[in-house]
Design an enzyme around this catalytic site. Structure first.
Site, PDB file in Angstrom:
ATOM      1  CG  ASP A 204      -8.131   0.708   3.530  1.00 46.14           C
ATOM      2  OD1 ASP A 204      -8.858  -0.373   3.086  1.00 46.14           O
ATOM      3  OD2 ASP A 204      -6.846   0.612   3.386  1.00 46.14           O
TER       4      ASP A 204
ATOM      5  CE  LYS B 270      -4.317  -1.737   2.114  1.00 46.97           C
ATOM      6  NZ  LYS B 270      -5.228  -1.699   3.251  1.00 46.97           N
TER       7      LYS B 270
HETATM    8  P1  NAP Z   1      -0.112  -3.645  11.366  1.00 41.28           P
HETATM    9  O1  NAP Z   1       0.320  -2.436  10.596  1.00 41.28           O
HETATM   10  O2  NAP Z   1       0.753  -4.603  11.450  1.00 41.28           O
HETATM   11  O3  NAP Z   1      -0.700  -3.148  12.774  1.00 41.28           O
HETATM   12  C1  NAP Z   1      -0.877  -4.040  13.708  1.00 41.28           C
HETATM   13  C2  NAP Z   1      -1.319  -3.283  15.126  1.00 41.28           C
HETATM   14  O4  NAP Z   1      -1.926  -4.241  16.090  1.00 41.28           O
HETATM   15  C3  NAP Z   1       0.013  -2.382  15.795  1.00 41.28           C
HETATM   16  O5  NAP Z   1      -0.675  -1.429  16.481  1.00 41.28           O
HETATM   17  C4  NAP Z   1       0.382  -3.496  16.904  1.00 41.28           C
HETATM   18  O6  NAP Z   1       1.016  -3.212  17.986  1.00 41.28           O
HETATM   19  C5  NAP Z   1      -0.850  -3.986  17.281  1.00 41.28           C
HETATM   20  N1  NAP Z   1      -0.782  -5.602  17.791  1.00 41.28           N
HETATM   21  C6  NAP Z   1      -0.250  -6.508  17.227  1.00 41.28           C
HETATM   22  N2  NAP Z   1      -0.164  -7.653  18.218  1.00 41.28           N
HETATM   23  C7  NAP Z   1      -0.346  -7.178  19.343  1.00 41.28           C
HETATM   24  C8  NAP Z   1      -0.194  -7.671  20.757  1.00 41.28           C
HETATM   25  N3  NAP Z   1      -0.158  -8.890  20.920  1.00 41.28           N
HETATM   26  N4  NAP Z   1      -0.340  -6.586  21.732  1.00 41.28           N
HETATM   27  C9  NAP Z   1      -0.781  -5.375  21.448  1.00 41.28           C
HETATM   28  N5  NAP Z   1      -0.836  -4.856  20.408  1.00 41.28           N
HETATM   29  C10 NAP Z   1      -0.625  -5.850  19.102  1.00 41.28           C
HETATM   30  O7  NAP Z   1      -1.541  -4.233  10.929  1.00 41.28           O
HETATM   31  P2  NAP Z   1      -2.685  -3.207  10.102  1.00 41.28           P
HETATM   32  O8  NAP Z   1      -2.559  -3.245   8.433  1.00 41.28           O
HETATM   33  O9  NAP Z   1      -2.889  -2.005  10.733  1.00 41.28           O
HETATM   34  O10 NAP Z   1      -3.916  -4.006  10.281  1.00 41.28           O
HETATM   35  C11 NAP Z   1      -4.639  -4.366  11.673  1.00 41.28           C
HETATM   36  C12 NAP Z   1      -5.816  -5.183  11.602  1.00 41.28           C
HETATM   37  O11 NAP Z   1      -6.951  -4.378  10.995  1.00 41.28           O
HETATM   38  C13 NAP Z   1      -5.606  -6.493  11.023  1.00 41.28           C
HETATM   39  O12 NAP Z   1      -6.182  -7.379  11.539  1.00 41.28           O
HETATM   40  C14 NAP Z   1      -6.373  -6.213   9.648  1.00 41.28           C
HETATM   41  O13 NAP Z   1      -6.848  -7.737   9.091  1.00 41.28           O
HETATM   42  C15 NAP Z   1      -7.482  -5.334  10.070  1.00 41.28           C
HETATM   43  N6  NAP Z   1      -7.791  -4.554   8.972  1.00 41.28           N
HETATM   44  C16 NAP Z   1      -9.250  -4.613   8.710  1.00 41.28           C
HETATM   45  C17 NAP Z   1      -9.601  -3.895   7.475  1.00 41.28           C
HETATM   46  C18 NAP Z   1     -11.170  -3.909   7.248  1.00 41.28           C
HETATM   47  O14 NAP Z   1     -11.560  -3.471   6.043  1.00 41.28           O
HETATM   48  N7  NAP Z   1     -11.968  -4.234   8.191  1.00 41.28           N
HETATM   49  C19 NAP Z   1      -8.680  -3.037   6.912  1.00 41.28           C
HETATM   50  C20 NAP Z   1      -7.624  -3.148   7.207  1.00 41.28           C
HETATM   51  C21 NAP Z   1      -7.153  -3.572   8.211  1.00 41.28           C
HETATM   52  P3  NAP Z   1       2.855  -2.690  17.768  1.00 41.28           P
HETATM   53  O15 NAP Z   1       2.827  -1.338  16.952  1.00 41.28           O
HETATM   54  O16 NAP Z   1       3.026  -2.614  19.202  1.00 41.28           O
HETATM   55  O17 NAP Z   1       3.369  -3.717  16.985  1.00 41.28           O
END
Ligand code: NAP
Length: 280
Positions: free
Chosen positions: A105, A69
């Site tokens: 998004d 992205k």
């Molecule tokens: P990302 O960039 O990898 O960010 C992940 C986030 O989750 C970070 O803030 C991370 O914290 C936190 N995290 C992960 N494991 C954790 C744990 N064990 N304890 C505490 N915090 C934790 O991922 P992303 O792209 O933002 O996506 C996040 C989620 O949103 C995913 O599940 C994705 O499938 C979903 N999503 C949904 C949509 C939709 O259309 N509904 C669209 C986009 C994304 P740290 O910074 O500390 O690592």
């Protein structure tokens, strides 16, 4: 001569899990459009070449997902204001031979709340759990909707600080210990962490002080009712699951490639939910 069928894609690495083909093929059939939508696995090393060859390969455009992205913004000739501000794009298309990039998004997130929690735009205080890529789109949507106080709570504080610096006034970072106090006085709580996803650890946030007037939404949509949403509903909060964000973010892309603005309907949602059930 008959016009060539229009072709669109979703590319990512990995991409097999994507439900975008299901959504776009449903709309293609619904509108009787001679077109196609396919998942294409493109690794990071191959992304620039893939994008460079889109026009020649006959693609009308497509969706871009993790991990491409950010790079998509850099490669496009034109980008919308949201993609610029968020630093990520999920939708590509051509206009007069030029590659355009947009981020939908954020608007998908907002449209999902418009549908599931009308009135959410009247709020002023939001708490955002997480500071990853998706949090950026969410914060942009909250700012556009008029939220004046946005507190980011994240495991890795430096990531939250980087987002606060990016989005400026009204966006701050709060330590996890302050979450209780923030929840007692917030209009909207958004989980953007991957916590609560099937297979991931459940959410690690203490909701004891969450009041019943707070709207709670989770962008994780597998499962539909995450542990966070279940707890919030038990406290009497209006809750909105994350599936609608996925469905609504798809609308502008379909319109750009195929020329018809599709609707997010209960039937489409049911189709995706059934697919989720089948692949549990
Ligand atoms: P990302 O960039 O990898 O960010 C992940 C986030 O989750 C970070 O803030 C991370 O914290 C936190 N995290 C992960 N494991 C954790 C744990 N064990 N304890 C505490 N915090 C934790 O991922 P992303 O792209 O933002 O996506 C996040 C989620 O949103 C995913 O599940 C994705 O499938 C979903 N999503 C949904 C949509 C939709 O259309 N509904 C669209 C986009 C994304 P740290 O910074 O500390 O690592």
């Amino acid at each position: 001569m008959a016009e060539r069928a229009r072709r669109a894609f979703v590319c990512g690495w990995p991409v097999a899990h994507s439900r975008s083909p299901l959504i776009h093929r449903y709309w293609l059939a619904e509108h009787d459009i001679d077109g196609s939508y396919d998942a294409v696995a493109v690794d990071p090393a191959g992304f620039d070449d893939f994008v460079g060859g889109l026009l020649e390969a006959g693609w009308a455009g497509g969706n871009v997902t993790i991990p491409h992205k950010e790079r998509a913004v850099a490669l496009a000739e034109r980008r919308d204001a949201a993609a610029e501000r968020i630093g990520a794009a999920n939708t590509l298309w051509f206009e007069n031979g030029r590659l355009h990039a947009a981020n939908t998004d954020w608007s998908g997130f907002a449209a999902n709340l418009d549908q599931g929690a009308p009135g959410w735009r009247e709020g002023e205080r939001a708490v955002v759990l997480g500071a990853g890529g998706a949090a950026r789109a969410v914060i942009h949507a909250l700012q556009i909707a008029g939220y004046r106080h946005i507190a980011i709570v994240n495991r890795t504080v430096e990531r939250a600080q980087a987002l606060a610096a990016r989005f400026g006034d009204g966006v701050g970072v709060a330590p996890l210990e302050n979450l209780g106090g923030l929840l007692a006085d917030c209009d909207l709580l958004v989980n953007t962490t991957s916590l609560g996803m099937d297979g991931a650890p459940g959410h690690a946030f203490d909701l004891d002080r969450l009041g019943d007037r707070t709207i709670v939404t989770d962008i994780v949509y597998v499962p539909l009712v995450t542990p966070l949403l279940a707890q919030a509903a038990a406290r009497g909060c209006v809750t909105v699951d994350g599936l609608g964000m996925l469905l609504h973010q798809a609308v502008p892309g379909f319109e750009a490639w195929f020329g018809v603005r599709p609707q997010v309907t209960d039937a489409l949602r049911a189709l995706v939910v059934a697919d989720m059930e089948k692949n549990k």
